[in-house]
Design an enzyme around this catalytic site. Structure first.
Site, short mmCIF file in Angstrom:
data_model
loop_
_atom_site.label_atom_id
_atom_site.label_comp_id
_atom_site.label_asym_id
_atom_site.label_seq_id
_atom_site.Cartn_x
_atom_site.Cartn_y
_atom_site.Cartn_z
N GLU A 247 -10.10 -3.10 16.79
CA GLU A 247 -11.26 -2.63 17.56
C GLU A 247 -11.73 -3.84 18.35
O GLU A 247 -12.31 -4.77 17.77
CB GLU A 247 -12.34 -2.09 16.63
CG GLU A 247 -13.40 -1.27 17.35
CD GLU A 247 -14.59 -2.10 17.75
OE1 GLU A 247 -14.63 -2.54 18.93
OE2 GLU A 247 -15.47 -2.32 16.91
N LYS B 229 -12.49 -11.14 5.32
CA LYS B 229 -12.80 -12.40 5.96
C LYS B 229 -13.96 -12.15 6.94
O LYS B 229 -13.75 -11.69 8.06
CB LYS B 229 -11.57 -12.95 6.70
CG LYS B 229 -11.74 -14.40 7.21
CD LYS B 229 -12.47 -14.44 8.52
CE LYS B 229 -12.75 -15.87 8.96
NZ LYS B 229 -13.81 -15.94 9.98
N GLY C 59 -7.52 -10.47 19.05
CA GLY C 59 -6.80 -9.29 18.58
C GLY C 59 -5.33 -9.33 18.95
O GLY C 59 -4.46 -8.95 18.15
N CYS D 228 -19.65 -4.80 21.58
CA CYS D 228 -18.43 -4.47 22.32
C CYS D 228 -18.57 -3.20 23.15
O CYS D 228 -17.88 -3.05 24.16
CB CYS D 228 -17.26 -4.35 21.36
SG CYS D 228 -17.58 -3.28 19.95
N GLY E 280 -13.08 -7.64 16.90
CA GLY E 280 -13.40 -8.89 17.58
C GLY E 280 -12.92 -8.86 19.02
O GLY E 280 -12.74 -7.79 19.61
N SER E 281 -12.69 -10.02 19.57
CA SER E 281 -12.31 -10.13 20.97
C SER E 281 -10.88 -9.66 21.19
O SER E 281 -10.03 -9.72 20.30
CB SER E 281 -12.45 -11.57 21.45
OG SER E 281 -11.45 -12.39 20.89
N THR E 282 -10.60 -9.22 22.42
CA THR E 282 -9.25 -8.80 22.78
C THR E 282 -8.27 -9.97 22.67
O THR E 282 -7.13 -9.81 22.22
CB THR E 282 -9.25 -8.23 24.20
OG1 THR E 282 -10.06 -7.05 24.21
CG2 THR E 282 -7.84 -7.87 24.65
N GLU F 158 -16.07 -9.21 30.05
CA GLU F 158 -17.06 -9.00 28.99
C GLU F 158 -17.90 -10.27 28.83
O GLU F 158 -17.38 -11.33 28.51
CB GLU F 158 -16.37 -8.65 27.67
CG GLU F 158 -17.33 -8.26 26.57
CD GLU F 158 -16.61 -7.81 25.31
OE1 GLU F 158 -17.10 -6.88 24.65
OE2 GLU F 158 -15.56 -8.40 24.98
#
Length: 494
Positions: free
Chosen positions: A251, A176, A234, A285, A229-231, A386
């Site tokens: 990650e 995806k 995630g 990141c 991707g973003s925390t 971030e």
């Protein structure tokens, strides 16, 4: 000419069941670039069905590892052959400079070659000293169908830190990609077919994460999700996958520091710090968005850094002289400008930049140049959060201990850099930095053999290196009793 794509399922293009498409316009000039199929749950189910059939039949996992390696190497050849074309697609869709996009494509081919080499040496163990007539085998098997969810900022590298390793391990995949930057994933899937990789081992369903990603994460025949991707997202994926105990590798975000000591090669550090925050418009990141600089050299260093930042070339992605391109979309641009406003309100000093650029051809795009804040405190949001942009927060320190404390004062732990000519200091500090990667006297430079991943809120699991292969494999222990049968219970019939 606008590019138009469909899903890639079982070795062929497949129209979306919805009949709908997502349009991607250029973040640099606003013109239509591509149309991607808007995936549905039905499309995901079809892709997973084909991948699952490949897995259960052994059509890929039973292929000798040497043959899997040969096909992966042939695929890498084709990626290199088409590197210029792929780089244009990558640069246009992301908004990044073409020179970096080309490097990203070639690095993806390099990762594929390394993953191919690992297929030759999938580890196993035989334990032959367990006692008389006893043998123990430790083997590794592919996990099964793997869902790969990749972001928009590095569409090829983030994919190729996963995909060739999963294939080398014997796993079929359903990918995806970001609905904003799906072009190169679909193009390299076609190259995989040209290289001779069997149908069904690489499947791609494009579309929204709330539909495609959600279904992929919940699908009962998906054994593992590997997400970059973003925390925030995630954590959502991990929570969803936990309901079925689906294996997850994450990650996630970062807030890396470049720690510059007074005894460093300051010229080299200036280049490394600047590169670490402007690469890919700072949309990375592991970008070095915090500069921790020893107080005795801080004023001179920042002054020279500002002068170098003024020379950075900002412009259209396909211009080979450009070093910073456009931010990914309007919403992200607004978020970046809001962080710049917050930084000023909280008391940091805006030493350079900080505005949307609208001169000449930049007026149509989403451009922010290098932005440098000084007098940043650990309590400031621009120190802690971030931003995903070329925004640098500068904080000073007096001692080694203070530098380490500041570097670790974050919920993230993906990467850090440090600059010193003192080898003892470099080793001692690197050991104490809480991050999955530490760059010493360089930044954003590594090797395919080196694992990549995070501590703390930056995720878990590793990509690249041998660990990148083992992420996609299950470990099995087989205990074998040799020779005549030995009764388990004592003979009570005497």
């Amino acid at each position: 000419m606008t590019r138009s794509y469909q899903h890639w399922i079982n070795g062929a293009e497949q129209a979306p069941s919805s009949g709908a498409y997502i349009e991607r316009t250029s973040p640099a000039h606003g013109e239509l670039l591509a149309k991607f199929a808007a995936g549905t749950e039905k499309d995901v189910d079809a892709a997973v069905e084909h991948a699952h059939r490949v897995h259960t039949s052994g059509a890929w996992s039973n292929v000798p590892a040497s043959e899997r390696a040969r096909l992966l190497n042939k695929w890498a050849d084709l990626i290199e052959r088409d590197a210029d074309r792929l780089a244009v697609i990558e640069a246009e869709e992301v908004g990044k400079p073409i020179v970096y996009a080309k490097g990203e494509v070639l690095w993806s081919a390099e990762l594929t070659r390394f993953a191919a080499s690992l297929a030759w040496q999938i580890p196993g163990e035989a334990h032959t000293h367990l006692g008389e007539n006893k043998l123990g085998l430790v083997t590794r098997e592919p996990r099964g169908v793997v869902g790969l969810i990749v972001p928009w900022n590095f569409p090829m590298v983030c994919l190729f830190q996963k995909l060739p390793y999963a294939l080398a391990a014997g796993c079929p995949v359903v990918i995806k990609p970001s609905e904003l930057t799906s072009g190169t994933a679909l193009e390299v899937a076609k190259l995989a077919a040209e290289a001779g990789l069997p149908a069904g081992i690489i499947n791609i369903v494009t579309g929204k994460g709330s539909v495609v990603g959600e279904r992929l994460t919940r699908h009962p025949n998906v054994s593992m999700i590997s997400f970059t991707g973003s925390t925030r997202v995630g954590k959502q994926i991990a929570a969803t996958a936990a309901q079925d105990l689906t294996r997850v590798a994450l990650e996630l975000g970062g807030k890396a520091a470049n720690v510059v000591f007074a005894d460093a090669d300051l010229d080299a550090a200036l280049d490394g710090v600047l590169f670490g925050v402007i690469l890919n418009q700072g949309e990375e990141c592991v970008a070095g968005t915090r500069l921790l600089i020893e107080e005795s050299v801080a004023d001179e260093f920042v002054s020279r850094l500002v002068e170098r930042a003024k020379k950075v070339v900002i412009g259209m992605p396909l211009d080979e002289k450009v070093q910073i391109g456009a931010l990914i979309h309007e919403g992200h641009l607004e978020s970046v400008l809001e962080y710049i406003r917050i930084g000023q309100e909280e008391g940091a000093t805006l030493a350079y930049g900080g505005q949307r650029l609208t001169d000449g051809e930049l007026a149509k795009g989403l451009f922010v140049g290098p932005t440098i804040f000084t007098n940043v405190k650990p309590s400031h949001r621009i120190f802690r959060e971030e931003i995903f942009a070329p925004v640098l927060a500068v904080t000073t320190f007096k001692t080694v201990e203070e530098a380490i404390e500041l570097a670790n004062d974050t919920e993230y732990g993906l990467g850090n850099g440090l600059w010193t000519k003192d080898v003892d200091k470099a080793l001692n500090v690197s050991r104490k930095l809480q991050s999955g990667t530490v760059f010493v006297n360089t930044y954003l430079e590594s090797a395919a053999q080196m694992p990549f991943g995070g501590y703390k809120q930056s995720g878990y699991g590793r990509e690249n290196g041998v660990d990148g292969l083992l992420e996609f494999m299950e470990v099995k222990s087989t205990f074998i009793k040799l020779g005549a049968r030995t009764p388990v219970l004592p003979n009570t019939l005497d």
